[in-house]
Design a protein around this motif. Structure first.
Motif, PDB file in Angstrom:
ATOM      1  N   VAL A 132      63.272   5.560 136.546  1.00  0.00           N
ATOM      2  CA  VAL A 132      64.323   5.570 137.553  1.00  0.00           C
ATOM      3  C   VAL A 132      64.066   4.420 138.513  1.00  0.00           C
ATOM      4  N   GLY A 133      65.132   3.664 138.813  1.00  0.00           N
ATOM      5  CA  GLY A 133      64.999   2.550 139.734  1.00  0.00           C
ATOM      6  C   GLY A 133      66.274   1.725 139.767  1.00  0.00           C
ATOM      7  N   PRO A 134      66.369   0.800 140.720  1.00  0.00           N
ATOM      8  CA  PRO A 134      67.544  -0.085 140.785  1.00  0.00           C
ATOM      9  C   PRO A 134      67.427  -1.191 139.742  1.00  0.00           C
ATOM     10  N   GLU A 135      68.435  -1.334 138.892  1.00  0.00           N
ATOM     11  CA  GLU A 135      68.362  -2.286 137.789  1.00  0.00           C
ATOM     12  C   GLU A 135      69.471  -3.330 137.807  1.00  0.00           C
ATOM     13  N   LEU A 136      70.464  -3.196 138.671  1.00  0.00           N
ATOM     14  CA  LEU A 136      71.551  -4.169 138.723  1.00  0.00           C
ATOM     15  C   LEU A 136      71.108  -5.412 139.499  1.00  0.00           C
ATOM     16  N   PRO A 137      71.569  -6.596 139.110  1.00  0.00           N
ATOM     17  CA  PRO A 137      71.166  -7.828 139.802  1.00  0.00           C
ATOM     18  C   PRO A 137      71.530  -7.793 141.285  1.00  0.00           C
ATOM     19  N   ASP A 138      70.561  -8.159 142.135  1.00  0.00           N
ATOM     20  CA  ASP A 138      70.770  -8.264 143.590  1.00  0.00           C
ATOM     21  C   ASP A 138      71.303  -6.967 144.200  1.00  0.00           C
ATOM     22  N   ASP A 139      70.904  -5.845 143.630  1.00  0.00           N
ATOM     23  CA  ASP A 139      71.361  -4.538 144.103  1.00  0.00           C
ATOM     24  C   ASP A 139      70.141  -3.621 144.164  1.00  0.00           C
ATOM     25  N   ASP A 140      69.669  -3.309 145.374  1.00  0.00           N
ATOM     26  CA  ASP A 140      68.484  -2.483 145.549  1.00  0.00           C
ATOM     27  C   ASP A 140      68.811  -1.001 145.723  1.00  0.00           C
ATOM     28  N   HIS A 141      70.056  -0.626 145.663  1.00  0.00           N
ATOM     29  CA  HIS A 141      70.461   0.721 146.055  1.00  0.00           C
ATOM     30  C   HIS A 141      70.963   1.568 144.893  1.00  0.00           C
ATOM     31  N   ASP A 142      71.730   0.994 143.978  1.00  0.00           N
ATOM     32  CA  ASP A 142      72.314   1.775 142.889  1.00  0.00           C
ATOM     33  C   ASP A 142      71.271   1.963 141.783  1.00  0.00           C
ATOM     34  N   LEU A 143      70.966   3.218 141.488  1.00  0.00           N
ATOM     35  CA  LEU A 143      69.855   3.549 140.608  1.00  0.00           C
ATOM     36  C   LEU A 143      70.302   3.751 139.166  1.00  0.00           C
ATOM     37  N   ARG A 144      69.403   3.420 138.261  1.00  0.00           N
ATOM     38  CA  ARG A 144      69.543   3.782 136.846  1.00  0.00           C
ATOM     39  C   ARG A 144      68.434   4.771 136.518  1.00  0.00           C
ATOM     40  N   ALA A 145      68.758   5.828 135.801  1.00  0.00           N
ATOM     41  CA  ALA A 145      67.774   6.839 135.418  1.00  0.00           C
ATOM     42  C   ALA A 145      67.877   7.108 133.919  1.00  0.00           C
ATOM     43  N   LEU A 146      66.734   7.290 133.287  1.00  0.00           N
ATOM     44  CA  LEU A 146      66.676   7.606 131.862  1.00  0.00           C
ATOM     45  C   LEU A 146      65.628   8.686 131.648  1.00  0.00           C
ATOM     46  N   VAL A 147      66.025   9.751 130.941  1.00  0.00           N
ATOM     47  CA  VAL A 147      65.100  10.792 130.498  1.00  0.00           C
ATOM     48  C   VAL A 147      65.033  10.719 128.979  1.00  0.00           C
ATOM     49  N   ASP A 148      63.814  10.608 128.454  1.00  0.00           N
ATOM     50  CA  ASP A 148      63.599  10.381 127.023  1.00  0.00           C
ATOM     51  C   ASP A 148      62.602  11.418 126.510  1.00  0.00           C
ATOM     52  N   THR A 149      62.962  12.091 125.430  1.00  0.00           N
ATOM     53  CA  THR A 149      62.092  13.102 124.837  1.00  0.00           C
ATOM     54  C   THR A 149      61.865  12.767 123.368  1.00  0.00           C
ATOM     55  N   VAL A 150      60.599  12.809 122.941  1.00  0.00           N
ATOM     56  CA  VAL A 150      60.242  12.520 121.554  1.00  0.00           C
ATOM     57  C   VAL A 150      59.367  13.654 121.034  1.00  0.00           C
ATOM     58  N   ALA A 151      59.707  14.180 119.866  1.00  0.00           N
ATOM     59  CA  ALA A 151      58.916  15.226 119.218  1.00  0.00           C
ATOM     60  C   ALA A 151      58.626  14.820 117.778  1.00  0.00           C
ATOM     61  N   VAL A 152      57.384  14.974 117.348  1.00  0.00           N
ATOM     62  CA  VAL A 152      56.974  14.672 115.978  1.00  0.00           C
ATOM     63  C   VAL A 152      56.274  15.894 115.406  1.00  0.00           C
ATOM     64  N   TRP A 153      56.704  16.293 114.214  1.00  0.00           N
ATOM     65  CA  TRP A 153      56.130  17.455 113.535  1.00  0.00           C
ATOM     66  C   TRP A 153      55.623  17.016 112.159  1.00  0.00           C
ATOM     67  N   ARG A 154      54.318  17.121 111.954  1.00  0.00           N
ATOM     68  CA  ARG A 154      53.723  16.833 110.651  1.00  0.00           C
ATOM     69  C   ARG A 154      53.691  18.154 109.874  1.00  0.00           C
ATOM     70  N   ALA A 155      54.786  18.438 109.192  1.00  0.00           N
ATOM     71  CA  ALA A 155      55.009  19.765 108.599  1.00  0.00           C
ATOM     72  C   ALA A 155      54.021  20.064 107.482  1.00  0.00           C
ATOM     73  N   THR A 156      53.763  19.073 106.626  1.00  0.00           N
ATOM     74  CA  THR A 156      52.821  19.202 105.513  1.00  0.00           C
ATOM     75  C   THR A 156      52.078  17.876 105.397  1.00  0.00           C
ATOM     76  N   PRO A 157      51.058  17.805 104.559  1.00  0.00           N
ATOM     77  CA  PRO A 157      50.423  16.495 104.352  1.00  0.00           C
ATOM     78  C   PRO A 157      51.390  15.425 103.848  1.00  0.00           C
ATOM     79  N   ASP A 158      52.487  15.837 103.186  1.00  0.00           N
ATOM     80  CA  ASP A 158      53.448  14.884 102.630  1.00  0.00           C
ATOM     81  C   ASP A 158      54.588  14.561 103.587  1.00  0.00           C
ATOM     82  N   TRP A 159      55.064  15.564 104.331  1.00  0.00           N
ATOM     83  CA  TRP A 159      56.305  15.428 105.084  1.00  0.00           C
ATOM     84  C   TRP A 159      56.054  15.403 106.587  1.00  0.00           C
ATOM     85  N   SER A 160      56.749  14.467 107.265  1.00  0.00           N
ATOM     86  CA  SER A 160      56.767  14.419 108.727  1.00  0.00           C
ATOM     87  C   SER A 160      58.204  14.307 109.198  1.00  0.00           C
ATOM     88  N   PHE A 161      58.477  14.903 110.366  1.00  0.00           N
ATOM     89  CA  PHE A 161      59.812  14.871 110.950  1.00  0.00           C
ATOM     90  C   PHE A 161      59.699  14.492 112.419  1.00  0.00           C
TER      91      PHE A 161
END
Length: 351
Positions: free
Chosen positions: A204-233
């Motif tokens: 989260v932070g200001p990302e527009l050029p010459d603009d310190d006030h308007d914020l951009r926010a990103l929430v990112d979630t990653v999940a990895v499941w190694r189901a078997t020795p052969d398969w991963s998701f």
């Protein structure tokens, strides 16, 4: 009297790779450019042999101080540095060959508080900039529309056997030089075990050029499941928003699902990816659109230090963003297609 033993000299490790590819785009774009402006950090060029990324790394493990310096050349760096600030002592050309330049310090505090400062890989997302480290050769829209690198200071701390956390203070969203006077806050809470890994990441932070006030926010979630020795998701989900000077906020979201078959002791693997990305306000991709893609990848490692990937990919947008084989009145490729299909062959030699 015996002289004291001298301290061991720090050891610098040298490694690297060359990532070479050929892509055929069935739209036959007139400018030989797959994707559209600002994206395409793999397989950017159509119907030609090209270097995606040639990289060399110099690494000294922190004991307690270390560093990581990585330089590179290729289409990938032209794309990811394309939005860098142009000004005094900074431009896309200034940073074009830089992949990473960071110092690291293991403080010895508690369970192992560590600090990294400089330019280093982003904590956002499932996929890395380097194609050799990913299940597929090309990267997802989730990867293309989130930072691959960041500049600032990272503090990391393990808070248990499986959990760890990070806090970042950064110049901005994939920026080496800042485009305003604000700073961006990043964070990560991660869980790692034998079969499951999770990470909850954000910016989260200001990302527009010459603009310190308007914020951009990103929430990112990653999940990895190694189901078997052969398969991963894996599952990756992003939810973002951008405040606008006009007062109208813009939003985007995307989800990608991944599957990989890689039996132990076998030199081949297969991977599938399906993705949905909604940028109906056009704030991240530059065009109001919904993107969908499906990718299938076959990987073989015939000998040590060589990775071959053969891939088919289909993308479809709700807007006409992909180029065809005709030119407009200005002589530029006319973007008059809603979809594109790619056939890609990638070869990576490592050392």
């Amino acid at each position: 009297m015996e002289a004291p033993a001298s301290a061991a000299k720090p050891r610098i490790e040298v490694a690297g790779f060359v990532d070479f590819y050929y892509t055929y785009n069935f739209n036959r774009p007139a400018d030989h450019a797959n994707w559209f402006a600002g994206v395409g950090s793999t397989a950017k060029r159509d119907d030609e042999f090209a270097i995606n990324l040639a990289q060399i790394d110099f690494v000294m493990a922190p004991s307690p101080v270390g560093f990581h310096l990585a330089a590179g050349y290729g289409n990938a760096l032209d794309v990811v540095h394309g939005a860098e600030v142009s000004g005094v002592a900074t431009s896309p050309d200034t940073w074009r060959n830089l992949v990473q330049a960071s110092i690291q310090y293991q403080t010895g505090v508690g369970r192992g508080l560590s600090i990294e400062a400089g330019v280093f890989p982003s904590h956002i997302g499932f996929e890395a900039l380097q194609s050799k480290d990913n299940w597929n050769y090309t990267r997802s829209w989730l990867g293309e529309f989130s930072p691959y690198y960041q500049t600032g200071v990272k503090v990391a701390y393990p808070i248990g056997e499986h959990w760890s956390t990070q806090v970042h203070i950064l110049n901005g969203w994939q920026m080496i030089a800042d485009n305003n006077r604000g700073k961006t806050l990043g964070w990560q809470f991660a869980y790692a075990a034998d079969k499951v890994s999770l990470s909850f990441n954000g910016l989260v932070g200001p990302e527009l050029p010459d603009d310190d006030h308007d914020l951009r926010a990103l929430v990112d979630t990653v999940a990895v499941w190694r189901a078997t020795p052969d398969w991963s998701f894996a599952l990756s989900f992003d939810l973002g928003g951008q405040e606008q000077p006009s007062g109208d906020d813009a939003h985007w979201q995307g989800v990608g699902v991944y599957a990989r078959l890689a039996p132990p002791g076998v030199r081949t693997a297969m991977a599938l990816r399906a993705e949905y990305y909604d940028d109906e306000d056009g704030v991240i991709s530059g065009t109001p659109q919904i993107l969908r893609e499906l990718t299938a990848t076959f990987e073989v490692r015939p000998v040590d230090h060589l990775i071959l990937k053969v891939e088919g990919r289909y993308d479809r947008s709700s807007a006409k963003v992909f180029a065809g084989d005709t030119l407009d009145m200005a002589g530029d490729a006319l973007r008059d297609h809603r979809d594109q299909a790619l056939f890609v062959v990638g070869a990576v030699a490592t050392f």
